[in-house]
Design a protein around this motif. Structure first.
Motif, PDB file in Angstrom:
ATOM      1  N   THR A  60       0.273   4.285  -0.852  1.00 56.98           N
ATOM      2  CA  THR A  60      -0.335   5.380  -0.350  1.00 56.98           C
ATOM      3  C   THR A  60      -0.516   5.472   1.147  1.00 56.98           C
ATOM      4  OG1 THR A  60      -2.565   4.095  -0.287  1.00 56.98           O
ATOM      5  CG2 THR A  60      -2.082   5.634  -2.335  1.00 56.98           C
ATOM      6  N   ALA A  61      -0.191   4.371   1.678  1.00 52.92           N
ATOM      7  CA  ALA A  61      -0.012   4.354   3.338  1.00 52.92           C
ATOM      8  C   ALA A  61       1.563   4.564   3.623  1.00 52.92           C
ATOM      9  CB  ALA A  61      -0.702   3.051   3.947  1.00 52.92           C
ATOM     10  N   THR A 108       8.377   4.482  -3.022  1.00 52.00           N
ATOM     11  CA  THR A 108       6.888   4.221  -2.929  1.00 52.00           C
ATOM     12  C   THR A 108       6.262   5.064  -4.298  1.00 52.00           C
ATOM     13  OG1 THR A 108       6.730   6.560  -1.831  1.00 52.00           O
ATOM     14  CG2 THR A 108       6.760   4.367  -0.436  1.00 52.00           C
ATOM     15  N   ASN A 164       0.877  -1.164  -0.077  1.00 50.27           N
ATOM     16  CA  ASN A 164      -0.126   0.068  -0.131  1.00 50.27           C
ATOM     17  C   ASN A 164       0.914   1.312  -0.051  1.00 50.27           C
ATOM     18  OD1 ASN A 164      -1.958   1.918   0.180  1.00 50.27           O
ATOM     19  ND2 ASN A 164      -2.709   1.153   2.138  1.00 50.27           N
ATOM     20  N   THR A 180       2.820   5.950  -6.087  1.00 43.37           N
ATOM     21  CA  THR A 180       1.525   5.997  -5.588  1.00 43.37           C
ATOM     22  C   THR A 180       0.591   5.420  -6.548  1.00 43.37           C
ATOM     23  OG1 THR A 180       1.478   8.237  -6.266  1.00 43.37           O
ATOM     24  CG2 THR A 180       2.052   7.726  -3.990  1.00 43.37           C
ATOM     25  N   ASP A 181       0.973   5.648  -7.832  1.00 44.58           N
ATOM     26  CA  ASP A 181       0.144   5.055  -8.998  1.00 44.58           C
ATOM     27  C   ASP A 181       0.731   4.012 -10.004  1.00 44.58           C
ATOM     28  OD1 ASP A 181      -1.763   4.678 -10.861  1.00 44.58           O
ATOM     29  OD2 ASP A 181      -2.067   6.714 -11.495  1.00 44.58           O
ATOM     30  N   GLY A 219       5.724   9.729  -6.622  1.00 44.09           N
ATOM     31  CA  GLY A 219       6.360   9.003  -5.495  1.00 44.09           C
ATOM     32  C   GLY A 219       7.246   9.607  -4.765  1.00 44.09           C
TER      33      GLY A 219
END
Length: 344
Positions: free
Chosen positions: A212-213, A271, A210, A273-274, A249
């Motif tokens: 986004t977390a 990370t 995840n 995000t998309d 990200g």
């Protein structure tokens, strides 16, 4: 037979006594010569000692060459760091002299203000033809803007000029007096070239994480070239990550130290995000065919934290430019998920 007696005549001719020209003149005008000697001693010798000798000493110092071997920045903190400078000074060695310890300031030669970004405590040196001068010192950052500007120039340029300047005194062998001189040397320093040539490889992706977390979902290995002679202890560094000018990200490099050369290899985590938009771009032309699934990512400095302290003088410099790195996303998906991404 001629019986006339033989006569021999010997004459002893005594010349008139010559005048004792030079000796007599000196004897007569000794006082004038004494005055001349006194004038030479009182006026000429001091002029030589006060004007000629320091001028010669300054000229010899001006013609000496300062060679930078390396600079190391360790124990980097928010307001200070430890700096080690290794240099070599070369001269003709014809004048035997000793140079007192002095404080030298360092500034960018091509910035008109010449604001010092660091101060170096140089030890006592001499006029040998070649000598190594190594300095390791605690360095407080007196001017944060000037030091940030130095790091920015170091990051962006292939080469740039740095001047070292300080006032000191020189002791010429055989003369008791110490003469003031100025040590000023401008050196060409190789820069980091915006870290061009950085490589990211052995990449993998975790589509279940995840992002986004804040959970990392992209991993790899990064190799960073350092074209300069400066070593850095940076700590934990993060970068904004862009794809086609859209931020997608953050990239993280932990416990980062850059030494000169191309052997700076570190694990990378990120990370994204998309992740769907990244993999989706790979199956579109020209990235699926001409680029073989390789995408151009741009990185820009975000934060630099070492020993819990924010190194703004590094982070702000890294934020002044984007660096492009190319990552094989098709290979990443193949290694991680066993999927072959083609063209749509």
């Amino acid at each position: 037979m001629d019986n006339k007696p033989e006569y021999t005549q010997t004459e002893n001719v005594v010349d008139k006594p010559r005048k004792r020209g030079c000796a007599g003149h000196c004897a007569k005008f000794w006082w004038a010569y004494l005055i001349a000697v006194i004038v030479i001693v009182v006026i000429v010798v001091p002029v030589i000692l006060l004007v000629a000798v320091p001028k010669i000493a300054q000229e010899k110092l001006d013609h000496a060459e300062l060679i930078l071997d390396s600079i190391k920045m360790t124990d980097s903190r928010a307001q200070n760091f430890t700096m080690s400078i290794n240099t070599e000074i070369k001269s003709d060695g014809k004048v035997k002299a000793r140079i007192e310890p002095f404080e030298g300031v360092m500034y960018l030669e091509d910035v008109p203000e010449h604001k010092p970004f660091a101060r170096v405590q140089f030890p006592e040196t001499n006029s040998d033809k070649s000598q190594t001068v190594n300095v390791t010192q605690f360095t407080a950052i007196d001017d944060m803007a000037a030091f940030t500007q130095f790091n920015t120039w170091l990051l962006h340029n292939d080469t740039f000029r740095v001047t070292v300047k300080g006032d000191t005194k020189v002791h010429v062998k055989g003369i008791a007096r110490a003469y003031p001189v100025t040590f000023k040397k401008t050196i060409d320093m190789p820069g980091l070239r915006l870290l061009k040539g950085t490589q990211v490889y052995n990449t993998t992706v975790d589509p279940k994480a995840n992002a986004t977390a804040g959970i990392n979902n992209f991993f790899g290995t990064v190799r960073i070239p350092n074209y300069s002679k400066v070593s850095f202890e940076l700590g934990n560094v993060s970068f904004h990550n862009y794809l086609l000018d859209k931020e997608i990200g953050t990239v993280y490099l932990d416990n980062l130290s850059l030494k000169p050369g191309d052997d700076n290899v570190y694990p990378m985590r990120a990370t994204i995000t998309d992740l769907g938009s990244v993999t989706g771009l790979v199956i579109e032309k020209p990235y699926c065919d001409k680029e073989n699934g390789v995408l151009p990512f741009k990185l820009r400095g975000k934060t630099v934290v070492n020993k819990g302290e924010n190194l703004t003088y590094i982070a702000d410099a890294l934020a002044t430019g984007n660096q492009t790195v190319y990552i094989d996303i098709r290979g990443t998906v193949k290694r991680s998920m066993g999927l072959d991404l083609g063209c749509v």
